[in-house]
Design an enzyme around this catalytic site. Sequence first.
Site, PDB file in Angstrom:
ATOM      1  CG  ASN A 234      -5.181  -3.550  -3.565  1.00 11.79           C
ATOM      2  OD1 ASN A 234      -5.511  -4.353  -4.444  1.00 11.79           O
ATOM      3  ND2 ASN A 234      -4.061  -2.867  -3.622  1.00 11.79           N
ATOM      4  CD  GLU A 334      -1.138  -5.526  -8.529  1.00 16.98           C
ATOM      5  OE1 GLU A 334      -1.746  -4.771  -7.757  1.00 16.98           O
ATOM      6  OE2 GLU A 334      -0.268  -5.165  -9.328  1.00 16.98           O
ATOM      7  NE  ARG A 384       1.660  -6.510 -15.216  1.00 15.96           N
ATOM      8  CZ  ARG A 384       2.036  -5.747 -14.207  1.00 15.96           C
ATOM      9  NH1 ARG A 384       3.156  -6.024 -13.555  1.00 15.96           N
ATOM     10  NH2 ARG A 384       1.324  -4.714 -13.839  1.00 15.96           N
ATOM     11  CE  LYS A 408      -4.052  -0.506 -13.305  1.00 18.16           C
ATOM     12  NZ  LYS A 408      -2.879  -0.723 -12.434  1.00 18.16           N
ATOM     13  CG  ASP A 413       0.704  -0.877 -13.061  1.00 17.28           C
ATOM     14  OD1 ASP A 413      -0.240  -0.080 -13.088  1.00 17.28           O
ATOM     15  OD2 ASP A 413       1.160  -1.364 -12.010  1.00 17.28           O
ATOM     16  CD  GLU A 435      -7.761   1.901 -13.200  1.00 19.16           C
ATOM     17  OE1 GLU A 435      -8.716   1.112 -13.084  1.00 19.16           O
ATOM     18  OE2 GLU A 435      -6.682   1.760 -12.592  1.00 19.16           O
ATOM     19  CD  GLU A 441       1.842   2.852  -8.860  1.00 19.57           C
ATOM     20  OE1 GLU A 441       0.673   2.963  -9.272  1.00 19.57           O
ATOM     21  OE2 GLU A 441       2.341   1.768  -8.515  1.00 19.57           O
ATOM     22  CD  GLU A 559       9.056   9.033 -23.412  1.00 19.54           C
ATOM     23  OE1 GLU A 559       8.665  10.124 -23.878  1.00 19.54           O
ATOM     24  OE2 GLU A 559       8.778   7.938 -23.919  1.00 19.54           O
ATOM     25  CD1 TRP A 590       7.294  -8.629  -8.914  1.00 23.70           C
ATOM     26  CD2 TRP A 590       5.119  -8.095  -9.065  1.00 23.70           C
ATOM     27  NE1 TRP A 590       6.757  -8.668  -7.646  1.00 23.70           N
ATOM     28  CE2 TRP A 590       5.427  -8.343  -7.705  1.00 23.70           C
ATOM     29  CE3 TRP A 590       3.810  -7.741  -9.399  1.00 23.70           C
ATOM     30  CZ2 TRP A 590       4.471  -8.263  -6.694  1.00 23.70           C
ATOM     31  CZ3 TRP A 590       2.866  -7.650  -8.398  1.00 23.70           C
ATOM     32  CH2 TRP A 590       3.193  -7.912  -7.061  1.00 23.70           C
TER      33      TRP A 590
HETATM   34  O1  GCW Z   1       0.402  -0.608 -10.217  1.00 26.37           O
HETATM   35  C1  GCW Z   1      -0.248  -1.230  -9.243  1.00 26.37           C
HETATM   36  C2  GCW Z   1      -0.032  -0.406  -8.041  1.00 26.37           C
HETATM   37  C3  GCW Z   1      -0.861  -0.917  -6.913  1.00 26.37           C
HETATM   38  C4  GCW Z   1      -2.315  -0.881  -7.358  1.00 26.37           C
HETATM   39  C5  GCW Z   1      -2.463  -1.715  -8.619  1.00 26.37           C
HETATM   40  C6  GCW Z   1      -3.877  -1.643  -9.187  1.00 26.37           C
HETATM   41  C7  GCW Z   1      -4.178  -0.525  -5.936  1.00 26.37           C
HETATM   42  O2  GCW Z   1       1.333  -0.411  -7.728  1.00 26.37           O
HETATM   43  O3  GCW Z   1      -0.658  -0.111  -5.807  1.00 26.37           O
HETATM   44  O4  GCW Z   1      -3.153  -1.359  -6.347  1.00 26.37           O
HETATM   45  O5  GCW Z   1      -1.608  -1.251  -9.594  1.00 26.37           O
HETATM   46  O6  GCW Z   1      -4.083  -0.834 -10.068  1.00 26.37           O
HETATM   47  O7  GCW Z   1      -4.709  -2.386  -8.757  1.00 26.37           O
END
Ligand code: GCW
Length: 731
Positions: A234, A334, A384, A408, A413, A435, A441, A559, A590
Amino acid sequence: MRSVRPTNVLLNALAVAALVFTTSLSPPVAAETGAEAWLRYAPLSPHAAKSYKQLPGKIVVLGDSFVLRTAQQELARDVAKMLGRPLTSSGVPGGKAIVLATLDEIHAILPTLQAPQGLKADGYWITTARVRGAECLIITASNDRGVLYGVFAFLSKIARGESIKKINELQQPYAPIRWVNQWDNLDGRIERGYGGPSIFFLNGKVRDDLTRAGQYARLLASIGINGCTINNVNAAPGILEDDFISQVRRIAAVFRPWGVQLSLSVDLSSPKVVGSTHVATAASAVQPAQSVAEPLDTFDPLDPRVADWWRKKVNEIYRQIPDFGGFVVKADSEGRLGPSTYGRTPADAANVIARALKPHGGIVFYRAFVYNHHLDWHDLKNDRAKAAYDNFHPLDGAFDENVIVQIKNGPIDFQVREPVSPLFAGLRRTNEAVELQITQEYTGQQRQLCFLVPMWKEVLDFDMRIDGNSTPVKDIVSGRVFHRPVAGFAGVANVGMEANWMGSPLAMANLYGFGRLAWDPSLSSETIADEWTRLSFGRDLLVVKTINDLQLNSWHVYENYTGPLGAGTLTNITGNHYDPGPESSEENGWGQWHRADHQGIGMDRTVATGTDYIAQYTPEVQKLYETLASCPDNLLLFFHHVPYTYALHSGKTVIQHVYDSHYEGAEQAGDFVPQWKALRGHIDDERYRDILARFEYQATEAVVWRDAICNWIYRLSGIPDQKGRVGSPQP
Ligand code: GCW
């Protein structure tokens, strides 16, 4: 005054003597902060040091570069620390020595030396040979960075007590790209960072003191990581202001001796806004920018003025940072602006930047994390998980050769369990990188133990069955399957200023593990954990066994008490991504839905009746997930919506599994405490106490999680626990 009886005096004296005696027998356990991580190089016992007595006392370095000098200094310093033996250094061969040189340089003194196989960039070979009659240990590679990696590998062997007699080891990296991303903001905060403030930025400027940045580069180099993106995806446009580039240049300078290339995350709207953003200025050591890129009224990637803007900006960066790596781009995601503003594609956006970088050898990482976060949750066909494939598969072949699509590991996510992203198999003519998220997180934010290597192994080993052949993810993202020129691994690390880097000493195993897997994904989780523990905590057998077991069990335990059967991590997704919050997943745009209602739970992603997501996989993988009969239990709720009474392959109903796994997980987490307590006195007190406090906290948090999820699912389903723990009064 009360007299002390002689017998007591005697007993006390004996007790003190016994204590002094035992303490003098066991080696002193030195205080540790965790700052050295796996590069402690603790002194070996005299007995252990003996087995390295044949190690030459001299280092000969052929050639001269920052990286070779680093290799020489690292070797001399760490051997002295471990073996208590100084090594002299010289540029002239003669006598017994450890020779550090690229193969080209070494051929000047040993023309006949041939590596057993061709050495790729960054690969190394450690062997022995006679040089002018003297037996030498040779650490060689095709480039300087490979020599440095060879030195670290050699030091790791000594630190772990491996024999170096008759050493002959050739190691090649699995993929050319092995980068970490840091999500650091220019104000010094880190998005999803749990190890303190940024080591790079403070109050809108690059820090004056970059000591930690240099130490970080050393840690990265020691595990073969060759690139680091220093700012948040970001991205603040200010990162590209001319004055800021001259500050970033200082970070590149502390990375350079370790062979770590610096790269930046950039905002796609930069051509329109850079020049008008305010960034804090710092005294610049270089000449002012030569080719100022003026702000435009557009950032349309197909506008020639925008192409020109990127060209000028990139030229200026390379003028200041000649070994600059490239850019990472998060766009149309986002709330970030992107090519969709002008009806353009991600390929248009990536290519305009890639063309500016190409003459300098730079790369664009374009993130596939592009999705609509205002999805209509009423529509059961919305999903999504389909976004990355839907957005990028149609563009296969449209990206330039120096673009990498960064994907990813899963389609949502970084949840505690997801299937692998179908996009890995959906790009045949496009470079890819996987990624992975090292910072935890959604997996306990370093306050709870969750060793992610076993999860990453499952991802990397997953066979995508492209054209019916064995095509594991690791072979796709390393460029092997489709013969891609650049490819590899990106890990979101987010280390910070806290002494132990990630906020928890045990969490550093994830950073170590990421680097080791990026270098060699065939390494087992057990090997990686074992290496890390020995390097970070020493070789006491109880310590090694206990910490290895804790690490290796921790993902399943986490888990168990957080997210069942592939439903995701049932965290508060609109808030901190940490506390239990299963309700927060639903009724918003979301798209991290689990679709739990009074009858059942899970997302129907089937082709037959669901969102059609499964159609994005290859036919064999579709077959695996499409039917309830073949879908593995641990991903059941990711792919199917089932009644709570549905019987799993294990024979249990879904609801009973949820109750049981949460109780089991909480109990397992509670057991971490006594396991850890057994290590008292076997490791330094500082880390012992720090980690004990974390496990005690985790034990209580696991109960909070257990109760929150069990009560929530009981409220929804109305079905009590057969074992009487949930939904009916305790006897
Ligand atoms: O999962 C989300 C995170 C964001 C992150 C985003 C991403 C940097 O909560 O904080 O932003 O993924 O990977 O871009």
